[in-house]
Design an enzyme around this catalytic site. Structure first.
Site, PDB file in Angstrom:
ATOM      1  N   THR A  93     -13.090  -0.331  -2.654  1.00 46.37           N
ATOM      2  CA  THR A  93     -13.434  -1.493  -2.572  1.00 46.37           C
ATOM      3  C   THR A  93     -14.229  -2.059  -1.859  1.00 46.37           C
ATOM      4  O   THR A  93     -14.360  -1.298  -0.573  1.00 46.37           O
ATOM      5  CB  THR A  93     -12.113  -2.794  -2.402  1.00 46.37           C
ATOM      6  OG1 THR A  93     -11.531  -1.984  -0.600  1.00 46.37           O
ATOM      7  CG2 THR A  93     -11.403  -2.820  -3.672  1.00 46.37           C
ATOM      8  N   SER A 141       0.781  -1.295  -0.326  1.00 46.79           N
ATOM      9  CA  SER A 141       0.191  -0.286   0.035  1.00 46.79           C
ATOM     10  C   SER A 141       0.752   1.229   0.166  1.00 46.79           C
ATOM     11  O   SER A 141       1.686   1.419   0.591  1.00 46.79           O
ATOM     12  CB  SER A 141      -1.393   0.278   0.682  1.00 46.79           C
ATOM     13  OG  SER A 141      -2.028   1.376   1.331  1.00 46.79           O
ATOM     14  N   LYS A 150       2.128  -2.969   5.880  1.00 44.69           N
ATOM     15  CA  LYS A 150       2.534  -3.065   4.285  1.00 44.69           C
ATOM     16  C   LYS A 150       4.172  -1.770   5.002  1.00 44.69           C
ATOM     17  O   LYS A 150       4.768  -2.208   3.208  1.00 44.69           O
ATOM     18  CB  LYS A 150       1.683  -1.416   4.409  1.00 44.69           C
ATOM     19  CG  LYS A 150       0.182  -2.616   4.649  1.00 44.69           C
ATOM     20  CD  LYS A 150       0.041  -3.430   3.819  1.00 44.69           C
ATOM     21  CE  LYS A 150      -1.446  -3.507   3.021  1.00 44.69           C
ATOM     22  NZ  LYS A 150      -1.310  -5.410   2.327  1.00 44.69           N
ATOM     23  N   ILE A 179      -8.258   3.395  -2.704  1.00 43.56           N
ATOM     24  CA  ILE A 179      -9.333   2.590  -3.993  1.00 43.56           C
ATOM     25  C   ILE A 179     -10.662   1.579  -3.229  1.00 43.56           C
ATOM     26  O   ILE A 179     -10.543   1.178  -2.005  1.00 43.56           O
ATOM     27  CB  ILE A 179      -8.418   0.930  -4.455  1.00 43.56           C
ATOM     28  CG1 ILE A 179      -7.101   1.055  -5.385  1.00 43.56           C
ATOM     29  CG2 ILE A 179      -9.358   0.550  -5.460  1.00 43.56           C
ATOM     30  CD1 ILE A 179      -6.605   1.676  -6.147  1.00 43.56           C
ATOM     31  N   TYR A 235      -1.633  -1.135  10.580  1.00 50.50           N
ATOM     32  CA  TYR A 235      -1.788  -1.117   9.069  1.00 50.50           C
ATOM     33  C   TYR A 235      -0.555  -1.106   8.738  1.00 50.50           C
ATOM     34  O   TYR A 235      -0.014  -1.373   7.357  1.00 50.50           O
ATOM     35  CB  TYR A 235      -3.354  -0.350   8.525  1.00 50.50           C
ATOM     36  CG  TYR A 235      -3.146  -1.242   7.171  1.00 50.50           C
ATOM     37  CD1 TYR A 235      -3.805  -1.974   6.745  1.00 50.50           C
ATOM     38  CD2 TYR A 235      -2.763   0.131   6.086  1.00 50.50           C
ATOM     39  CE1 TYR A 235      -3.772  -1.925   4.876  1.00 50.50           C
ATOM     40  CE2 TYR A 235      -2.816  -0.360   4.594  1.00 50.50           C
ATOM     41  CZ  TYR A 235      -3.860  -1.212   3.668  1.00 50.50           C
ATOM     42  OH  TYR A 235      -3.818  -1.617   2.988  1.00 50.50           O
TER      43      TYR A 235
END
Length: 303
Positions: free
Chosen positions: A242, A192, A211, A240, A207
């Site tokens: 999603t 990411s 990443k 993005i 997170y």
């Protein structure tokens, strides 16, 4: 001496597709019987190749799996936690079966955190297909924002376990088969942009940390596996929309405009906008690319 160096250099890195570009033009000049034809799409073709994709039941993983099938892969094996595939996966599998290129989209249930199970499952794929060429490690989780000074140990460990350890186990499972068959391969770790920046308005410490570790993992594995002709790169998407990010955005709709305004294009990305780059990384069009992080963020880093 110069001629010898040229010959050694050509032998060292000859394209499996034969002469390309200028070299093809010169060959055609020397031999008028040669009928030139475009080869650029041959470089991107994945004809007869076999892939595994983690997190492939939906979202980015499934989007990338379909792209690999469209590029001609013989079979793309997706795996995820649910015992049975989602409706969207079933619809995608049916879609792939109608492409007319004999590509197959397959599903099996597995936890990316179970190293031995992954090794066993992917070895079984190798036994069946007698090759393994591509790995896309796309499985990941996202937890709500928690202040870094209050972040619970169990939540931090869960995110790192899936987003970092699970990526390693997936890459290991595929890399072991690539080494076994000796054809080389391409391992693509989905990271990411958060691995190389800090998201000021939603600093998910677990997170971002997980990443960032994936970026270093790709570089380290690339150095170790290069001699086996196994390339390892990371792909870092920006924001993005999603199912995973929707669960966060839908509860805080004001973030849609905020995130959209954080890159020069002024919008969120679409999952299908990663199709081209993942196909490039998987194919012979990127055979000199390893240890790299490919950022697809709408220019977020430019600001």
């Amino acid at each position: 001496m110069a001629s010898e160096v040229r010959q050694r250099a050509k032998a060292q890195s000859a394209s499996p597709l034969g002469p390309l570009g200028i070299e093809a033009a010169l060959e055609a000049k020397a031999n008028p019987s040669i009928q030139p034809r475009p080869k650029i799409f041959d470089e991107f073709a994945l004809t007869d190749r076999v892939a595994v994709v983690s997190g492939g039941n939906r979202g980015l993983g499934l989007e990338m799996a379909i792209a690999l099938c469209e590029a001609g892969a013989r079979a793309v094996y997706c795996f995820d936690l649910p015992e049975e595939p989602s409706e969207v996966f079933v619809a995608s599998r049916e879609y792939v079966s109608k492409l007319g290129n004999d590509s197959r989209l397959e599903y099996f249930a597995a936890d990316v955190c179970d190293q031995q199970l992954l090794w066993k499952k992917v070895e079984e794929i190798g036994d069946k297909e007698q090759r393994l060429d591509i790995c896309v490690a796309a499985a990941g989780i996202l937890k709500p924002h928690i202040e870094c000074l209050e972040y619970p140990a169990d939540v931090f460990r869960e995110v790192v376990e899936v987003n970092t350890t699970g990526v390693l186990f997936t890459a290991q499972a595929a890399g072991r088969q690539m080494a076994r068959f000796g054809r080389g391969g391409s391992i693509i770790l989905i990271a990411s942009m958060s691995g190389s920046i800090t998201n000021r308005d939603h600093a998910w410490v677990s997170y971002n940390s997980s990443k960032a570790a994936v970026l270093q993992m790709a570089r380290s594995m690339a150095c170790e596996l290069g001699e086996k002709r196994i390339r390892v790169n990371s792909l870092s998407p920006g924001h993005i929309y999603t199912q995973m990010t929707a669960a966060y955005l839908d509860k805080q709709p004001h973030l849609l405009d905020k995130w959209s305004g954080m890159n020069p294009l002024g919008r969120l990305g679409r999952p299908d906008e990663l199709r081209g780059v993942v196909t490039w990384l998987a194919s012979d069009a990127s055979t000199f690319c390893t240890g790299s992080d490919i950022i697809v963020s709408g220019g977020h880093h430019s600001w």
